[in-house]
Design an enzyme around this catalytic site. Structure first.
Site, PDB file in Angstrom:
ATOM      1  N   LYS B 159       0.836  -1.202   0.000  1.00  0.00           N
ATOM      2  CA  LYS B 159       0.000   0.000   0.000  1.00  0.00           C
ATOM      3  C   LYS B 159       0.867   1.245   0.000  1.00  0.00           C
ATOM      4  CE  LYS B 159      -3.988  -0.374   2.396  1.00  0.00           C
ATOM      5  NZ  LYS B 159      -4.811  -0.532   3.624  1.00  0.00           N
ATOM      6  N   GLY B 165      -7.875   5.665  -2.145  1.00  0.00           N
ATOM      7  CA  GLY B 165      -8.575   5.347  -3.386  1.00  0.00           C
ATOM      8  C   GLY B 165      -7.986   4.180  -4.147  1.00  0.00           C
ATOM      9  N   GLU B 201       0.979  -4.883   4.378  1.00  0.00           N
ATOM     10  CA  GLU B 201      -0.074  -5.191   5.332  1.00  0.00           C
ATOM     11  C   GLU B 201      -0.593  -6.581   5.012  1.00  0.00           C
ATOM     12  OE1 GLU B 201      -2.819  -1.768   6.615  1.00  0.00           O
ATOM     13  OE2 GLU B 201      -4.059  -3.059   5.367  1.00  0.00           O
ATOM     14  N   LYS B 238     -14.587   1.961  -4.415  1.00  0.00           N
ATOM     15  CA  LYS B 238     -15.929   1.637  -3.948  1.00  0.00           C
ATOM     16  C   LYS B 238     -16.940   1.890  -5.066  1.00  0.00           C
ATOM     17  CE  LYS B 238     -14.562   3.081   0.622  1.00  0.00           C
ATOM     18  NZ  LYS B 238     -14.483   4.266   1.478  1.00  0.00           N
ATOM     19  N   GLU B 276     -11.865   3.742   8.912  1.00  0.00           N
ATOM     20  CA  GLU B 276     -12.119   2.533   8.136  1.00  0.00           C
ATOM     21  C   GLU B 276     -11.615   1.304   8.884  1.00  0.00           C
ATOM     22  OE1 GLU B 276     -12.072   4.358   3.630  1.00  0.00           O
ATOM     23  OE2 GLU B 276     -10.473   2.973   4.181  1.00  0.00           O
ATOM     24  N   ARG B 293     -11.554  13.811   6.177  1.00  0.00           N
ATOM     25  CA  ARG B 293     -12.339  14.697   5.308  1.00  0.00           C
ATOM     26  C   ARG B 293     -13.763  14.175   5.208  1.00  0.00           C
ATOM     27  NH1 ARG B 293     -12.762  10.815   1.367  1.00  0.00           N
ATOM     28  NH2 ARG B 293     -10.858   9.648   1.005  1.00  0.00           N
ATOM     29  N   VAL B 296     -17.123  10.578   0.152  1.00  0.00           N
ATOM     30  CA  VAL B 296     -18.045  10.517  -0.992  1.00  0.00           C
ATOM     31  C   VAL B 296     -19.418  10.002  -0.529  1.00  0.00           C
ATOM     32  CG1 VAL B 296     -18.527   9.400  -3.212  1.00  0.00           C
ATOM     33  CG2 VAL B 296     -16.188  10.087  -2.652  1.00  0.00           C
ATOM     34  N   ARG B 339     -22.682   4.518  -6.979  1.00  0.00           N
ATOM     35  CA  ARG B 339     -21.861   5.535  -7.641  1.00  0.00           C
ATOM     36  C   ARG B 339     -22.033   5.375  -9.148  1.00  0.00           C
ATOM     37  NH1 ARG B 339     -16.185   6.347  -4.478  1.00  0.00           N
ATOM     38  NH2 ARG B 339     -16.996   6.134  -2.359  1.00  0.00           N
TER      39      ARG B 339
END
Lengths: 164, 502
Positions: B159, B165, B201, B238, B276, B293, B296, B339
């Protein structure tokens, strides 16, 4: 006019009699078919049942998006189809042109001219809408002319490279 | 207290924020790139200023220009939305230095949570469980990572340290393929964030991606607004979210919620944020990361709690206390968000660009659409492919699914290809209806083609539709050639025709 239309391997013989009548596989039907506001959105009422679809001309099939499902439909003039069958069908093209599916930026080109590639092999990476998209070989072949370099911006449908 | 808000973003989220400001009575300032002159956020705002050329780095990422515009226009607050500058601590700090309120967390909290390594270390100290991985993340070389990998065990994930994203993320099954994957992960991270650092991870298999919305004010109150289920993803993007999650009961929700609050307190958090988690098959949960933040998918939380998150953000940024205590937060019904992306689900989800020629937005009971596009608007390759969010609410999960099905069928967008058929197929999937899915479902066990075969077949109707469309087109072109009944002579007509086509 008589058409033979193929959807998902099934053939339908459809004769268009006038603006409101068709014969589908020998059965006469009353249809009301209109385009909504000049758009590729079409509304059809057939025997009282109402359908709406987005219909777009593709190559060579027509794409019909109906009730959340895409139906590619090959529409052929009956005469045309007979002629084609007589001539033994189309010959497979020898060269494949990879064209940019969308405008974007070439990140890397992973093959060189005259290189042998196998089906599914990644040829180059195109960045568009923040995503890196891998463009793959649709079949086995040898890379012909490469028309672009890494770092170049390309327009939609711009030829990128050829396979033979 | 500020009275004029500059929205440092574009698209649906800029529109969403302008709406909240309007309702409160705050003035709004939009900024835009050359590609967005006629975008909805520009049309809706009280004032609008040009940033620069279309590419993000010349426009929406120009922190200096944005602060300059804020100063000149008299905006005394900036809302960053999501993406672009939303998680850049230097931008938040620059706003503060100029005396402009940044509607979001303090720069120190963005920094602590923005670096995934620091974030992990911080929450571990606060007693929050994390997924096993490389703990002391810094500038680890490929050799370091290859040495540590077997201790973590395969499969594992590479990662991006600055990530988000799904960019710069790679799944590794064996040590042999790891060097190449490290290279491509670093390349993608470098181009997306300007930082090629990565960490490792352990990959939790069969896991669900569950996130908690938290909200903190400057008076020491931290409250969670419940969870969102975000397991339906493709390439770590997502696609569909729902609230509440079918995998949580009240007890687990309460436990995870209090851990989320603890994680936020660990960085002295302010304003809206999202924690998360990964939830494994045995209901063990691990901290994954914090998004500092607005998210979405925040509308699904708004639908089930009745709380306007953007308004709460503004309220807290104005120095007031949250309007809700934990016991005031009540959940009602079920919400789903799809979405809507400009991409072709029948062609490997390739982005699709072009002018939207026709659009019919679903309405009716329990339906909300957040979008920044309209007929005549051009979808360019410069920005994210998400063009709208379709959100529905129902009394139960089943009601919400039925409503989403209805709304998706109503939605018409012509001019670009969209993933609406993907969502329609998902709504008909038995696994989805049963709530039986994890983060691998879309990529490994869901095929658009296979799922479609089991659905109602309208092949015959499609054949008639295609034939009539083709026939119409043939007729139209025939009319141009066979002009026998025109009033002018054929020679005159040919002359005009040729002049026209010169």
């Amino acid at each position: 006019m008589k058409y033979i239309t193929t959807v998902e391997g099934k053939e339908y013989t459809i004769e268009v009699l006038d603006d409101h009548h068709i014969i589908l596989n020998g059965k006469t039907m009353l249809v009301d078919f209109v385009s909504v506001d000049g758009q590729p959105v079409f509304s059809m009422i057939v025997d009282g049942k109402s359908y709406e679809a987005i219909i777009q001309e593709g190559e060579p099939e027509w794409d019909v998006l109906l009730r959340g499902r895409l139906y590619p439909a090959l529409v052929e003039d009956e005469r045309e189809k007979r002629l084609k069958t007589a001539s033994g069908g189309a010959v497979e093209g020898g060269e494949y042109q990879l064209k940019a599916p969308m405008p974007g930026l070439i990140v890397t080109v992973l093959v060189t001219e005259e290189q042998e590639v196998t089906k599914g092999q990644v040829l180059l990476i195109l960045e568009s809408m923040k995503m890196q998209n891998e463009l793959k070989a649709p079949r086995d072949g040898i890379v012909g002319r490469i028309r672009i370099k890494a770092g170049e911006s390309v327009e939609q449908k711009q030829p990128l490279l050829s396979l033979h | 207290m500020f009275t004029k808000v500059l929205i440092a973003n574009r698209g649906e989220i800029a529109v969403r924020i302008i709406r909240a400001c309007r309702e409160i009575g705050l003035e709004t300032v939009a900024v835009y790139s050359e590609a967005d002159r006629s975008a909805l956020h520009v049309r809706y705002a009280d004032e609008a200023y040009l940033l620069g050329p279309a590419p993000s780095r010349d426009s929406y990422l120009r922190a200096d220009k944005i602060i300059d515009i804020a100063r000149k226009s008299g905006a005394d607050a900036v809302h960053p939305g999501y993406g672009f500058l939303a998680e850049r601590e230097d931008f938040a700090a620059a706003c503060e230095d100029t005396g402009i309120t940044f509607i979001g967390p303090k720069p120190s909290a963005i920094a602590a949570m923005g670096d995934k390594g620091v974030a992990r270390a911080t929450v571990v100290k606060a007693g929050v469980p994390v997924v096993p991985g490389t703990e002391d993340v810094g500038n680890m070389t490929d050799d370091d990572l290859l040495a540590v990998a077997p201790q973590i065990g395969f499969p594992l994930l590479i990662k991006a340290t600055a990530g988000g994203g799904g960019k710069g993320m790679r799944e590794v099954k064996t040590i042999e393929e790891m060097p190449n994957l490290l290279k491509s992960a670093r390349r993608e991270a470098e181009s997306a964030f300007g930082d090629g650092n990565v960490y490792l991870e352990k990959l939790v298999t069969g896991a669900r991606h569950i996130e908690f919305q938290i909200m903190a004010d400057g008076k020491g109150n931290v409250v969670h607004f419940g969870e969102r289920e975000c397991s339906l993803q493709r390439r770590h993007q997502k696609l569909l979210e729902e609230a509440p999650s079918a995998a949580l009961d009240d007890d687990l929700r309460q436990r995870m919620g209090s851990v989320a609050v603890k994680a936020a307190q660990a960085v002295d958090y302010l304003n809206a944020g999202t924690i998360e988690f990964l939830l494994d098959k045995d209901k063990n949960f691990f901290f994954l990361e914090m998004n500092t933040r607005l998210q979405v998918e925040h509308p699904i939380t708004e639908m089930v709690t009745g709380i306007d998150i953007v308004k709460e953000q503004i309220r807290v940024a104005r120095g007031r206390a949250l309007s809700y205590k934990q016991e005031d937060v009540k959940f009602n019904g079920h919400a789903i968000e799809c979405r809507i992306n400009a991409e072709d689900p029948y062609n490997n989800f390739m982005p699709s660009t072009g002018r939207i020629t026709h659009s019919l937005i679903p309405t009716g009971p329990g339906v909300r659409v957040d979008t920044g596009v309209y007929p005549g608007f051009e979808i360019t390759p410069f920005y994210d492919p998400m063009i709208a969010k379709l959100i529905v609410w129902g009394e139960t999960r089943a009601q919400a699914i039925l409503r989403m099905r209805r709304a998706l069928e109503e939605y018409r967008i012509v001019g670009v290809k969209t993933n609406i058929p993907f969502h329609q197929t998902m709504m008909d999937s038995h696994r989805f209806m049963g709530g039986q899915y994890d983060t691998r479902f879309v990529e490994e066990r869901f095929s658009l083609e296979e799922a479609e075969e089991s659905r109602a077949d309208f092949g015959e109707i499609a054949a008639v539709l295609a034939t009539l469309a083709a026939h119409k087109q043939t007729e139209r072109s025939a009319q141009i050639v066979q002009r026998n009944e025109r009033d002018a002579s054929n020679w005159k007509w040919v002359g005009r025709w040729e002049r026209m086509h010169r």
